[in-house]
Scaffold this active site. Structure first.
Site, PDB file in Angstrom:
ATOM      1  N   CYS A  80     -24.013  13.746  15.045  1.00 24.91           N
ATOM      2  CA  CYS A  80     -22.905  14.363  15.781  1.00 24.91           C
ATOM      3  C   CYS A  80     -23.412  15.618  16.491  1.00 24.91           C
ATOM      4  O   CYS A  80     -24.141  16.436  15.904  1.00 24.91           O
ATOM      5  CB  CYS A  80     -21.772  14.696  14.825  1.00 24.91           C
ATOM      6  SG  CYS A  80     -20.414  15.619  15.578  1.00 24.91           S
ATOM      7  N   CYS A  83     -21.611  18.834  14.327  1.00 24.11           N
ATOM      8  CA  CYS A  83     -21.947  19.145  12.935  1.00 24.11           C
ATOM      9  C   CYS A  83     -23.354  18.730  12.554  1.00 24.11           C
ATOM     10  O   CYS A  83     -23.847  19.130  11.501  1.00 24.11           O
ATOM     11  CB  CYS A  83     -20.932  18.501  11.995  1.00 24.11           C
ATOM     12  SG  CYS A  83     -20.950  16.692  12.033  1.00 24.11           S
ATOM     13  N   CYS A  96     -20.769  11.851  29.379  1.00 24.94           N
ATOM     14  CA  CYS A  96     -22.064  12.516  29.189  1.00 24.94           C
ATOM     15  C   CYS A  96     -22.865  11.947  28.022  1.00 24.94           C
ATOM     16  O   CYS A  96     -23.900  12.498  27.668  1.00 24.94           O
ATOM     17  CB  CYS A  96     -21.862  14.010  28.969  1.00 24.94           C
ATOM     18  SG  CYS A  96     -21.015  14.404  27.417  1.00 24.94           S
ATOM     19  N   CYS A 101     -18.039  12.984  15.855  1.00 25.38           N
ATOM     20  CA  CYS A 101     -17.240  12.446  14.759  1.00 25.38           C
ATOM     21  C   CYS A 101     -15.779  12.356  15.181  1.00 25.38           C
ATOM     22  O   CYS A 101     -15.268  13.239  15.888  1.00 25.38           O
ATOM     23  CB  CYS A 101     -17.336  13.346  13.521  1.00 25.38           C
ATOM     24  SG  CYS A 101     -19.011  13.640  12.937  1.00 25.38           S
ATOM     25  N   HIS A 110     -14.888  18.055  21.987  1.00 27.21           N
ATOM     26  CA  HIS A 110     -15.840  17.981  23.104  1.00 27.21           C
ATOM     27  C   HIS A 110     -15.129  17.589  24.401  1.00 27.21           C
ATOM     28  O   HIS A 110     -15.406  18.157  25.474  1.00 27.21           O
ATOM     29  CB  HIS A 110     -16.932  16.965  22.776  1.00 27.21           C
ATOM     30  CG  HIS A 110     -17.742  16.563  23.965  1.00 27.21           C
ATOM     31  ND1 HIS A 110     -18.724  17.363  24.508  1.00 27.21           N
ATOM     32  CD2 HIS A 110     -17.687  15.438  24.752  1.00 27.21           C
ATOM     33  CE1 HIS A 110     -19.259  16.755  25.563  1.00 27.21           C
ATOM     34  NE2 HIS A 110     -18.646  15.584  25.725  1.00 27.21           N
ATOM     35  N   CYS A 203       6.585 -39.807   9.772  1.00 26.33           N
ATOM     36  CA  CYS A 203       6.398 -38.369   9.985  1.00 26.33           C
ATOM     37  C   CYS A 203       4.968 -37.955   9.614  1.00 26.33           C
ATOM     38  O   CYS A 203       4.424 -37.007  10.184  1.00 26.33           O
ATOM     39  CB  CYS A 203       7.418 -37.557   9.200  1.00 26.33           C
ATOM     40  SG  CYS A 203       7.402 -37.873   7.414  1.00 26.33           S
ATOM     41  N   HIS A 463       9.044 -34.970   3.497  1.00 25.14           N
ATOM     42  CA  HIS A 463       9.010 -35.011   4.962  1.00 25.14           C
ATOM     43  C   HIS A 463       7.894 -34.083   5.450  1.00 25.14           C
ATOM     44  O   HIS A 463       7.715 -32.975   4.936  1.00 25.14           O
ATOM     45  CB  HIS A 463      10.351 -34.559   5.540  1.00 25.14           C
ATOM     46  CG  HIS A 463      10.396 -34.621   7.038  1.00 25.14           C
ATOM     47  ND1 HIS A 463      10.284 -35.801   7.745  1.00 25.14           N
ATOM     48  CD2 HIS A 463      10.524 -33.635   7.971  1.00 25.14           C
ATOM     49  CE1 HIS A 463      10.346 -35.545   9.043  1.00 25.14           C
ATOM     50  NE2 HIS A 463      10.500 -34.241   9.204  1.00 25.14           N
TER      51      HIS A 463
END
Length: 560
Positions: A80, A83, A96, A101, A110, A203, A463
């Site tokens: 990151c 951090c 960019c 995070c 940012h 059926c 059925h």
């Protein structure tokens, strides 16, 4: 706080999945005006799309390397920019290429500080808009995401069976000969929502046929004129010809009255004598009978490695492993299968996943006095384990609801829940052998539900009904009655599920080659043209010979 990155994802069928459910293509979404305006400007959209592709490629490649430790590349994890830690789910700024995070709002800070507009979740391809303060859905970005992930999978994986390189996927584009063939033709609807007449307690047949009609591989095969009754050499009792007529009859412009499948009923009677008559029958037995009949009459049908439409669609492999408790020898047996039959537990949770887990669990062999092939010792404590050696493109699952007790048969009404999608990798032979790993990406093991057969009532007065899906539209079929349905209604139907049909989300295709039935058809056409030309030449020679004979007779008469 902005929306969670889990609030918007996307499904492979083109619909958008959210934490609240699945929305199909008919759901109206408010497009993001900011991303729409940016994509209309080629100057600004170029760098953004390039960064988006790079971020998705990086994540897809990293995911593949994590699943295949032997091929893992020593690449440092990105950290990151705020951090300095490696986030488990990094977001990338599309202006960019800043890594940040989400959990601690570093990527959002940012965007605000640098006045940037968009960032992307590299894991899902979901884009966040700073102005909207929410995850957005943009079809163009979704297409790029799917194409990039697929390209990485094709480059890094092999075919699951032959271990051969996979050929890059190419969309079909009609050639000049295809355009000529399409001229003066009438397009047919690809969605067959037509009911089937009950011909007298049939059926079971109607529910089975609706599942076959909505099978995307069978639909593409028969509607693509891969089996033409006019060219078929099996003039009598051809199940594929009857299926082709059924697909043509049900995929006609509405409105249409219900269709009576009398020919296929007769085909089922001939294929399985136990189905003959007008008593109530089993839908699963009917399915196997129809598939066997279609296999016997299909192109490419062989006794060895069959590549007919039935086995190309439903054909899989089950592996049975029996381990000797004395010498620890493992005996492996591989058998072909067209479907998987799963037992139901009366006092346990019954979901498709739980049934598959019990299906692949090790159990004591029921055969008494089993003899090991290696040590020759007799044992009654051998362990047996089933697994799926090869997954079929279309997975047919039957739940064992009818139980034999002495001379009587009873129905098990225990409910079972089936999901809308399932990953079959944990139940393959490669995964249950102890290593827990399997070849290829997980996407090659993902299946999506497209049809369900339900049975309500008891054996003597039951059925069958069915649900079937075309793209994202579900319908309920009750013989000749067709009604609209929803995915929630399918998964929560009151009638117990008897059979469920899943199709692979991504097919494991081979390098392009012309099918054998097309080569046979073309060579046969060449032979017919040559035979006609030879016949025409022979007739001309006979005509010339007769003319010469007449001329000779005239000359002889004049000379006399």
């Amino acid at each position: 706080m902005a929306a969670s990155p889990n609030s918007v994802t996307r499904s492979h069928s083109g619909s958008v999945a959210t934490s609240d459910g699945l929305f199909d293509e008919s759901t109206e979404f408010t497009p993001c005006s900011h991303i729409t305006a940016l994509l209309e400007d080629s100057t600004e959209s170029g760098p953004l799309l390039k960064t988006f592709r790079r971020a998705v490629v990086w994540r897809a490649q990293r995911t593949h390397d994590a699943l295949h430790p032997a091929k893992r590349r020593k690449v440092a994890s990105p950290t990151c920019g705020t951090c300095g830690l490696a986030p488990p789910r990094p977001f990338v700024c599309l202006d960019c290429a800043f890594f940040g995070c989400w959990q601690d709002d570093h990527i959002l800070d940012h965007l605000k500080a640098d006045n940037h507009r968009f960032c992307v979740d590299t894991q899902l391809g979901a884009v966040f808009c700073k102005e909207c303060q929410d995850m957005i859905y943009e079809p163009k970005l979704d297409d790029i995401y799917q194409q990039v992930v697929l390209a990485v999978e094709e480059r890094e994986t092999k075919l699951l069976d032959e271990k051969l390189p996979r050929e890059p996927y190419q969309c079909w584009k009609p050639a000049e000969r295809d355009m000529v063939a399409l001229d003066n033709t009438t397009p047919l609807p690809c969605q067959g929502q037509r009911g089937l007449l009950n011909l007298g307690q049939t059926c079971f047949l109607n529910a089975t046929l609706q599942a076959l009609l909505h099978n995307p591989l069978l639909r593409n095969y028969f509607l693509g004129d891969k089996h033409n009754p006019r060219w078929c050499k099996n003039k009598d009792e051809c199940a594929c010809c009857e299926l082709d007529r059924l697909f043509s009859a049900t995929h006609t412009p509405p409105p249409q009255p219900p269709f009576g499948p009398t020919a296929l009923l007769a085909t089922a009677w001939r294929a399985a004598g136990s189905l003959a008559g007008y008593a109530q029958q089993d839908a699963h037995e009917c399915l196997i009978a129809l598939l066997n009949a279609a296999h016997a009459s299909a192109r490419g049908s062989t006794l060895l490695k069959c590549n007919c439409i039935v086995h190309s669609t439903f054909g899989g492999m089950l592996q049975s492993d029996v381990r000797c408790p004395r010498c620890n020898n493992l005996s492996e047996t591989v058998d072909p299968c067209l479907d998987i039959s799963l037992g139901l537990a009366r006092e346990q949770q019954n979901t498709l996943s739980e049934c598959l887990k019990r299906f692949t669990q090790s159990e004591n062999l029921s055969v008494k006095d089993w003899v090991c092939q290696k040590c020759g010792k007799v044992s009654q404590e051998a362990n047996k384990r089933l697994s799926i050696k090869r997954l079929p493109p279309v997975l047919s699952v039957q739940f064992k609801r009818f139980e034999q007790r002495g001379s009587e048969t009873f129905k098990i009404d225990t409910p079972v829940r089936v999901p809308s999608s399932i990953n079959m990798a944990p139940y393959t032979t490669a995964a249950v052998d102890g290593s827990g790993t399997y070849p290829g990406p997980e996407a090659l093991y993902d299946y999506e539900l497209f049809a369900v057969i339900n049975h309500e009532g008891q054996i003597d007065n039951g059925h069958y009904t069915s649900f079937a899906r075309f793209q994202d539209t579900w319908c309920r079929f009750d013989d000749d009655k067709v009604t609209s349905a929803t995915l929630a209604g399918v998964l929560g139907a009151s009638a117990p599920v008897y059979m469920a049909f899943y199709v692979k989300r991504r097919l494991d295709y081979k390098p392009h080659s012309t099918p054998t039935y097309i080569l046979a058809r073309e060579s046969e056409a060449v032979r017919e043209r040559e035979a006609l030309a030879a016949k025409a030449r022979a007739e001309k020679e006979q005509a010339r010979a007769r003319e010469r004979e007449v001329d000779d007779e005239l000359l002889a008469t004049v000379g006399a």
